[in-house]
Design an enzyme around this catalytic site. Sequence first.
Site, mmCIF file in Angstrom:
data_model
loop_
_atom_site.group_PDB
_atom_site.id
_atom_site.type_symbol
_atom_site.label_atom_id
_atom_site.label_comp_id
_atom_site.label_asym_id
_atom_site.label_seq_id
_atom_site.Cartn_x
_atom_site.Cartn_y
_atom_site.Cartn_z
ATOM 1 N N GLU A 63 44.059 39.528 45.454
ATOM 2 C CA GLU A 63 42.842 39.057 44.780
ATOM 3 C C GLU A 63 42.615 39.891 43.532
ATOM 4 O OE1 GLU A 63 38.196 37.715 45.325
ATOM 5 O OE2 GLU A 63 39.438 38.079 47.092
ATOM 6 N N ASP A 137 36.430 37.047 33.821
ATOM 7 C CA ASP A 137 35.678 37.134 32.570
ATOM 8 C C ASP A 137 36.044 35.968 31.662
ATOM 9 O OD1 ASP A 137 34.596 39.491 33.461
ATOM 10 O OD2 ASP A 137 35.865 40.782 32.238
ATOM 11 N N ASP A 173 33.355 28.751 36.185
ATOM 12 C CA ASP A 173 32.211 27.870 35.944
ATOM 13 C C ASP A 173 31.931 27.767 34.448
ATOM 14 O OD1 ASP A 173 31.267 30.438 35.642
ATOM 15 O OD2 ASP A 173 29.611 30.248 37.056
ATOM 16 N N TYR A 213 28.289 35.929 42.710
ATOM 17 C CA TYR A 213 28.330 35.459 41.324
ATOM 18 C C TYR A 213 28.247 33.932 41.277
ATOM 19 C CZ TYR A 213 30.056 34.055 36.784
ATOM 20 O OH TYR A 213 30.179 33.442 35.562
#
Length: 233
Positions: A63, A137, A173, A213
């Site tokens: 991950e 990011d 997103d 998040y």
Amino acid sequence: MEAFGPLRTFGRAKGRPLSARQQGLIEALLPHLEVPLGFPGAEQEMLDPAALFDPAPKEIWLEIGFGGGEHLLGQAERHPDIGFVAAEPFEEGIAKALVGIEEKNLANIRLHMGDARDIVGRLADASIARAFILFADPWPKTRHHKRRLIQPDFIAELARVIRPGGALRLATDWADYAEWMLERMLRDRRFVWTARSPTDWKTPPGDHVTTRYQTKGLGDMAPVFFDFERVVE
């Protein structure tokens, strides 16, 4: 091993001050869970991540950028026979993961506080069965796109370390970053996108663990999830 530029983060590498417990875990627990990278520039053998665990796990999952650790901890708890190697540049994220590891008594996680590309560059070929890059990011400004993690050189490194038939999941997103990731992944013929309909990428996968998040809805679109399979060559 590919040479990459220095890591830049969209946020701050250090956030709010750590609690006494978190700081204690950084000092006492993290050294036992850190992935050894050796000295910069030194000649080193490639790292077999299975050797980080005793006993050796069934397979290794990676991950990259685990944030507060919700997904990492959830997957590790669900899959005690899997070894997890995880990287996160934010000290606060590492501290939260350490708290979860201690509370859940998880023995199947190894951590790197820093640039995930340092880990990937050291991993042995075909040593990863599954990799996750969730809500990386986005670097939305055009002049900052070169700082985005998903670049052709890094995709090539992922193709090297993910075993044939292995899996890679990307999530974001941010609409522009979704297009960016998909376009670059589809150019690399070593990965195939497994989606068969819009539902496959617009709906969180059944084995996904929702992150803090993700629930904040900070992007400009609903989250999308792109699952890829490493082609057997």
